[in-house]
Design a protein around this motif. Structure first.
Motif, PDB file in Angstrom:
ATOM      1  N   GLU A   1       3.247  -4.726  -4.675  1.00  0.00           N
ATOM      2  CA  GLU A   1       4.254  -4.600  -3.618  1.00  0.00           C
ATOM      3  C   GLU A   1       5.410  -3.726  -4.075  1.00  0.00           C
ATOM      4  O   GLU A   1       5.960  -2.947  -3.283  1.00  0.00           O
ATOM      5  N   ALA A   4      -5.498   0.903  -4.650  1.00  0.00           N
ATOM      6  CA  ALA A   4      -4.148   1.397  -4.950  1.00  0.00           C
ATOM      7  C   ALA A   4      -3.682   0.883  -6.305  1.00  0.00           C
ATOM      8  O   ALA A   4      -3.072   1.607  -7.097  1.00  0.00           O
ATOM      9  N   ASN A  10       6.387   4.405  -1.488  1.00  0.00           N
ATOM     10  CA  ASN A  10       6.483   4.887  -0.106  1.00  0.00           C
ATOM     11  C   ASN A  10       7.831   5.536   0.167  1.00  0.00           C
ATOM     12  O   ASN A  10       7.915   6.559   0.866  1.00  0.00           O
ATOM     13  N   LYS A  43       4.244  -0.200  -3.721  1.00  0.00           N
ATOM     14  CA  LYS A  43       4.295   0.225  -2.321  1.00  0.00           C
ATOM     15  C   LYS A  43       5.731   0.503  -1.887  1.00  0.00           C
ATOM     16  O   LYS A  43       6.015   1.485  -1.187  1.00  0.00           O
ATOM     17  N   GLU A  99      -5.916  -2.429  -1.240  1.00  0.00           N
ATOM     18  CA  GLU A  99      -4.866  -2.767  -2.201  1.00  0.00           C
ATOM     19  C   GLU A  99      -5.387  -2.682  -3.629  1.00  0.00           C
ATOM     20  O   GLU A  99      -4.685  -2.230  -4.536  1.00  0.00           O
ATOM     21  N   GLN A 126      -1.906  -1.092   7.522  1.00  0.00           N
ATOM     22  CA  GLN A 126      -1.259  -1.132   6.223  1.00  0.00           C
ATOM     23  C   GLN A 126      -2.049  -0.396   5.144  1.00  0.00           C
ATOM     24  O   GLN A 126      -1.509  -0.040   4.113  1.00  0.00           O
ATOM     25  N   ILE A 127      -3.339  -0.178   5.378  1.00  0.00           N
ATOM     26  CA  ILE A 127      -4.173   0.438   4.345  1.00  0.00           C
ATOM     27  C   ILE A 127      -4.837   1.692   4.895  1.00  0.00           C
ATOM     28  O   ILE A 127      -5.416   1.675   5.967  1.00  0.00           O
ATOM     29  N   ILE A 153       5.406  -0.251   6.332  1.00  0.00           N
ATOM     30  CA  ILE A 153       4.938  -1.086   5.218  1.00  0.00           C
ATOM     31  C   ILE A 153       6.127  -1.575   4.399  1.00  0.00           C
ATOM     32  O   ILE A 153       6.198  -2.746   4.014  1.00  0.00           O
ATOM     33  N   GLY A 163       4.342   4.503   6.399  1.00  0.00           N
ATOM     34  CA  GLY A 163       4.968   4.184   5.120  1.00  0.00           C
ATOM     35  C   GLY A 163       6.170   3.267   5.247  1.00  0.00           C
ATOM     36  O   GLY A 163       6.259   2.228   4.596  1.00  0.00           O
TER      37      GLY A 163
END
Length: 460
Positions: free
Chosen positions: A336, A235, A343, A339, A232, A157-158, A412, A409
């Motif tokens: 979130e 980001a 994404n 993301k 996270e 995820q990262i 996620i 991407g």
């Protein structure tokens, strides 16, 4: 004494290998039902390779450590996953399979009063006494698929791991693999008569090794989780910078507002109406460039879309944004939301660039709106289109049609959607292009939908 007979091969070796392959698939984070045929094929090949190795006159431990790389190669050729992950996951799955078999065997010996010799001499006992361990592993595999857990979930995820983080993770995972190998070799040596210690020593060593392995697994997962949180945070810092940059620009415009009024006032006093109109038009265009993506109640989304808009313009991509909801009625956290939207827009943009889409079709449409129960997010790029097979594969972590890209991407995005019981649908056609539609449940209806005057709409 012949350890593998035709009956034990068909009813014990093959099912054992299939259970191992299914457990491997679950640990890798792949869906078992989508890979059942591959798991069955892998099971048959793994069981057959075992027969070949048992037919060779070699010391047991030598045969065992030669057999393991063959397992890795078979799994790699069938599932086509990164070899380092196949090696780590395959070894851990094999070790846990042997541990499950050993626990099941020891419980059967304790409950029914039989001996290891009895088991080795009876095909029926070989098949039945270890079946409890297989059932447990199948249940664990089902639970992992249900929860979408995998050995590498947090790592996938990262993307922003530091060298130190990667070194820690790899060290712990390799120690874990070595530990599992030690457990497996000791267990198999004992069961096949190669273990020379007393029963008490065997049980003590096995217990200690299992406990240590458990701690190693816990620490490895803990390190991956900590690294994920650090990623996270990085980001989040990046997008907070976007927020700050956006509002610095807004404050700058407010600061200059009086100066602009003075210029307009001067032109008006001199009766230069055309000058007033021209100046006002240029001023309006400048303000609109910022305010068109200023979304009330959500500075983070405003900053994200402003940033993505600049990127689209630099790549010659038309961005059509119609936002009538700020996502404030959902349970999504800001990071979130970043993301989710980020994404989807990144994937659409990269697909257009990678496929050299012609200028007339370099367009992405973004819509965000509410209905009675959901906040809807729709991202539509006119080209390229996808086949049904590509749509099925695109949600698998690691799959991508783009060069030099991780392919995580959309995985996620799917994880975030499922975390909040949302709905995700992907369609693609020559008429509408590729459309990804997401619906997130509304949990707080206190924030009204944005009005037409509040909702930013971009049509360039």
């Amino acid at each position: 004494m012949k350890l593998i007979t035709p009956i034990s091969f068909v009813f014990q070796s093959v099912p054992e290998a299939i259970v191992f392959a299914i457990f491997f698939v679950a640990l890798m984070g792949m869906r078992v039902k989508d890979n059942l045929i591959k798991a069955t094929l892998a099971g048959v090949l793994l069981a057959s390779s075992t027969v070949v190795f048992w037919a060779v006159e070699l010391p047991f431990l030598v045969r065992f450590f030669l057999q393991l790389p063959v397992f890795w190669i078979i799994l790699y050729l069938i599932f086509r996953a990164p070899f380092n992950k196949v090696m780590i996951t395959g070894t851990i799955a094999f070790g846990l399979l042997i541990i499950a078999e050993t626990i099941s065997l020891e419980l059967a010996l304790l409950i029914f009063g039989i001996t290891h010799a009895d088991v080795m001499q009876s095909d029926f006992l070989k098949i039945t006494v270890v079946s409890g361990g297989y059932v447990v592993l199948l249940i664990i595999s089902w639970v992992m698929n249900k929860k979408r857990w995998s050995l590498f979930k947090q790592q996938e995820q990262i993307e922003m791991y530091t060298t130190k983080d990667v070194r820690k993770i790899n060290t712990y995972l390799m120690v874990l693999v070595l530990q599992v190998l030690l457990i497996v070799s000791i267990n198999l040596s004992y069961v096949t008569g190669f273990f020379q210690f007393s029963n008490l020593a065997f049980h003590i060593v096995t217990f200690v090794l299992i406990i240590v392995t458990g701690f190693l697994l816990f620490f490895a997962h803990n390190i991956i989780t900590i690294s994920a949180k650090a990623g996270e945070l990085e980001a989040h810092k990046e997008y907070l910078k976007n927020v700050n940059d956006l509002f610095v620009t807004i404050r700058g415009q407010r600061h200059d507002f009086l100066n602009h009024l003075q210029v307009i006032h001067s032109y008006a006093k001199m009766g230069k109406t055309e000058k007033v109109q021209a100046y006002a038009n240029s001023l309006f265009a400048e303000v609109k460039e910022i305010s068109k993506i200023t979304i009330p109640n959500n500075a983070t989304l405003s900053a994200l879309l402003q940033t993505k808009n600049v990127l689209m313009e630099s790549d010659g991509i038309e961005l059509d944004i119609n936002v009538k909801s700020s996502f404030q009625n959902t349970a999504l956290k800001d990071i979130e939301l970043v993301k989710l939207v980020g994404n989807l827009l990144d994937n659409a943009r990269e697909a257009i660039i990678e496929n050299d889409v012609v200028k007339e079709q370099r367009k992405i449409i973004l819509k965000i709106f509410d209905d009675a129960d959901y906040t809807h997010l729709v991202v539509n790029n006119l080209r390229p289109t996808l086949t049904e097979e590509q749509i099925q594969k695109m949600l698998v972590s690691g799959y991508t049609t783009k060069a030099n890209h991780t392919g995580i991407g959309l995985s996620i995005v799917q994880q975030i959607v499922e975390r909040y019981s949302g709905i995700m649908n992907v369609t693609s056609s020559e008429t509408d292009g590729t459309v990804i539609a997401i619906a997130m449940p509304i949990v707080n209806k206190s924030t009204p939908e944005l009005t037409n005057t509040e909702a930013p709409t971009i049509m360039r």
